[in-house]
Design a protein around this motif. Structure first.
Motif, mmCIF file in Angstrom:
data_model
loop_
_atom_site.group_PDB
_atom_site.id
_atom_site.type_symbol
_atom_site.label_atom_id
_atom_site.label_comp_id
_atom_site.label_asym_id
_atom_site.label_seq_id
_atom_site.Cartn_x
_atom_site.Cartn_y
_atom_site.Cartn_z
ATOM 1 N N THR A 86 -33.375 -18.579 -67.191
ATOM 2 C CA THR A 86 -34.625 -17.845 -66.903
ATOM 3 C C THR A 86 -35.316 -18.392 -65.647
ATOM 4 O O THR A 86 -36.473 -18.064 -65.384
ATOM 5 C CB THR A 86 -35.594 -17.930 -68.103
ATOM 6 O OG1 THR A 86 -35.985 -19.295 -68.278
ATOM 7 C CG2 THR A 86 -34.976 -17.427 -69.389
ATOM 8 N N ASP A 132 -37.697 -16.542 -63.155
ATOM 9 C CA ASP A 132 -39.111 -16.320 -63.499
ATOM 10 C C ASP A 132 -39.983 -17.491 -63.032
ATOM 11 O O ASP A 132 -41.139 -17.301 -62.630
ATOM 12 C CB ASP A 132 -39.261 -16.132 -65.020
ATOM 13 C CG ASP A 132 -38.432 -14.967 -65.525
ATOM 14 O OD1 ASP A 132 -38.383 -13.939 -64.823
ATOM 15 O OD2 ASP A 132 -37.819 -15.090 -66.609
ATOM 16 N N HIS A 173 -36.700 -13.489 -71.166
ATOM 17 C CA HIS A 173 -36.507 -12.977 -69.802
ATOM 18 C C HIS A 173 -36.369 -11.463 -69.802
ATOM 19 O O HIS A 173 -35.262 -10.920 -69.763
ATOM 20 C CB HIS A 173 -35.274 -13.619 -69.143
ATOM 21 C CG HIS A 173 -34.978 -13.017 -67.787
ATOM 22 N ND1 HIS A 173 -35.765 -13.239 -66.676
ATOM 23 C CD2 HIS A 173 -34.000 -12.171 -67.372
ATOM 24 C CE1 HIS A 173 -35.285 -12.565 -65.647
ATOM 25 N NE2 HIS A 173 -34.211 -11.898 -66.039
ATOM 26 N N ILE A 197 -41.654 -12.217 -70.694
ATOM 27 C CA ILE A 197 -41.799 -13.266 -69.664
ATOM 28 C C ILE A 197 -43.265 -13.709 -69.674
ATOM 29 O O ILE A 197 -44.153 -12.929 -69.303
ATOM 30 C CB ILE A 197 -41.423 -12.712 -68.268
ATOM 31 C CG1 ILE A 197 -39.945 -12.266 -68.244
ATOM 32 C CG2 ILE A 197 -41.705 -13.742 -67.176
ATOM 33 C CD1 ILE A 197 -39.566 -11.433 -67.006
ATOM 34 N N SER A 246 -35.777 -22.858 -69.508
ATOM 35 C CA SER A 246 -34.762 -21.830 -69.758
ATOM 36 C C SER A 246 -34.727 -21.535 -71.255
ATOM 37 O O SER A 246 -35.490 -22.132 -72.024
ATOM 38 C CB SER A 246 -33.398 -22.214 -69.198
ATOM 39 O OG SER A 246 -33.218 -21.593 -67.924
#
Ligand code: NAD
Ligand code: LMR
Length: 331
Positions: free
Chosen positions: A162, A165, A192, A197, A268
């Motif tokens: 992720t 982001d 994600h 998010i 993550s």
């Protein structure tokens, strides 16, 4: 020849083989380039199913960095790409076109991830696996199901990436304040895609002073940033270059942890029995065996962030269940 390299190399403490599955694609190629530049990678295998895969391998192999590089094309060569790999990155799969959600990719990408994970379980069951393929919220559980079925599941060695982001959060927040984005660290939690998010601007380091309107606006932009790129590429795919940068950064962090650096922390998504979910994205401490610690949500988040998490959790739960229920695992 590879054996000789292992014995006579004095520049690397360990031999680290990294395999990229989907290496000839929009993300795969620039990601392979960035990994070729990482001195912690001593062997780099580029696996894909398209005819030009060997060309991508030949091209990258001319770069004068100290790693052995090779391409592998199609299932008949996948064993060579994976045997002995300590880290596998999977960006294989189709990207979005305008008007699609990440969920719309499920029908195509679920079986790609499942089939590749079967190979991983067979040829390098102890590797750290990083999944880039969308929808990450569902592909991560699919990968876990395949590993469970093969009795090789280790929740600390399977990660949904992720990082893009986090990268976008730094870039967009820094641009509001005219700051250097490399100096900003903003954790991003939950998952994600869209509203899953959740950037925690209140935990930005160093602290940034944003108005409520600025916060609402920047969070909306971070949540829609993938779609912003998909629209701008007008049918030619989704984020590739910023994802390659993010993937290389995350893989680099995993490798730094694996090779003994302490206090390596990146956000993550991992298997995490947390907030009523089986998977959760948040800050991770990376170490010799992959994920050493999962931090989850910080103790205190703002009321607005709390509301965002409440919106994210049921959506994420549904995405995760779709992956867990993908009933063809390994068939
Ligand atoms: P792409 O179509 O350019 O490349 C995908 C590559 O995967 C192709 O080369 C294709 O041949 C290969 N591939 C397909 N099936 C395969 C298989 N069975 N084995 C090996 N290789 C296979 O797509 P892209 O732009 O590189 O995006 C790849 C994926 O990454 C998409 O699902 C996209 O949505 C996702 N993505 C994720 C993030 C993230 O933040 N996690 C960011 C951007 C894109
Ligand atoms: C992104 O965030 O850019 C990726 O997940 C690709 C996409 O489809 O948006």
């Amino acid at each position: 020849m590879m054996l000789l390299r292992r014995f006579f190399s004095t520049t690397h403490r360990t031999n680290v083989k990294v395999s990229v599955l989907g290496a000839a694609g929009g993300i795969g190629q620039p990601l392979a380039l960035l990994l070729k530049l990482n001195p912690l990678v001593t062997e780099l295998y580029l696996y894909d199913i398209v005819p030009h895969t060997p060309g991508v391998g030949a091209d990258i192999s001319h770069i004068d960095t100290n790693s052995y590089t090779k391409a592998a094309k199609g299932p008949e060569e996948v064993a060579e790409a994976l045997c002995g790999a300590e880290l596998v990155v999977i960006p294989a799969g189709v990207p979005r076109k305008p008007g699609m959600t990440r969920d719309d990719l499920f029908d195509t990408n679920a079986s790609i991830v499942r089939d590749l994970m079967e190979f991983v379980c067979k040829f390098c069951p102890k590797a750290v696996i990083t999944i880039v393929t969308n929808p990450v919220n569902s592909c991560l559980p699919i990968a876990a199901q395949v590993m469970k079925k093969n009795k090789v599941f280790d929740p600390n060695r399977l990660i949904g990436v992720t990082t893009l982001d986090i990268v976008r959060s730094s870039t967009f927040v820094a641009s509001i304040k005219g700051m250097d984005p490399t100096k900003l660290k903003i954790p991003v939690v939950c998952g994600h895609s869209g509203e899953t998010i959740v950037p925690l601007i209140s935990h930005c380091k160093p602290k940034v002073d944003l108005s409520k309107d600025e916060i609402v606006c920047v969070i909306k932009r971070i949540q829609n940033a993938g779609t912003e790129v998909v629209k701008a590429k007008a049918g030619a795919g989704s984020a590739t270059l910023s994802m390659a940068y993010s993937g290389a950064r995350f893989v680099g962090a995993v490798l730094r942890g694996m090779t003994g650096e302490s206090n390596v922390i990146e956000c993550s998504m991992v298997a995490h029995d947390y907030c009523g979910l089986n998977y959760f994205a948040g800050p991770l401490l990376l170490g010799k065996n992959g994920v050493e610690k999962k931090f989850g949500l910080p103790d205190e988040i703002s009321d607005f962030e709390n509301e965002l998490v409440k919106i994210a959790l049921p959506i994420l739960k549904k995405n995760i269940k779709r992956g867990e229920d993908f009933d063809n695992c390994g068939s």
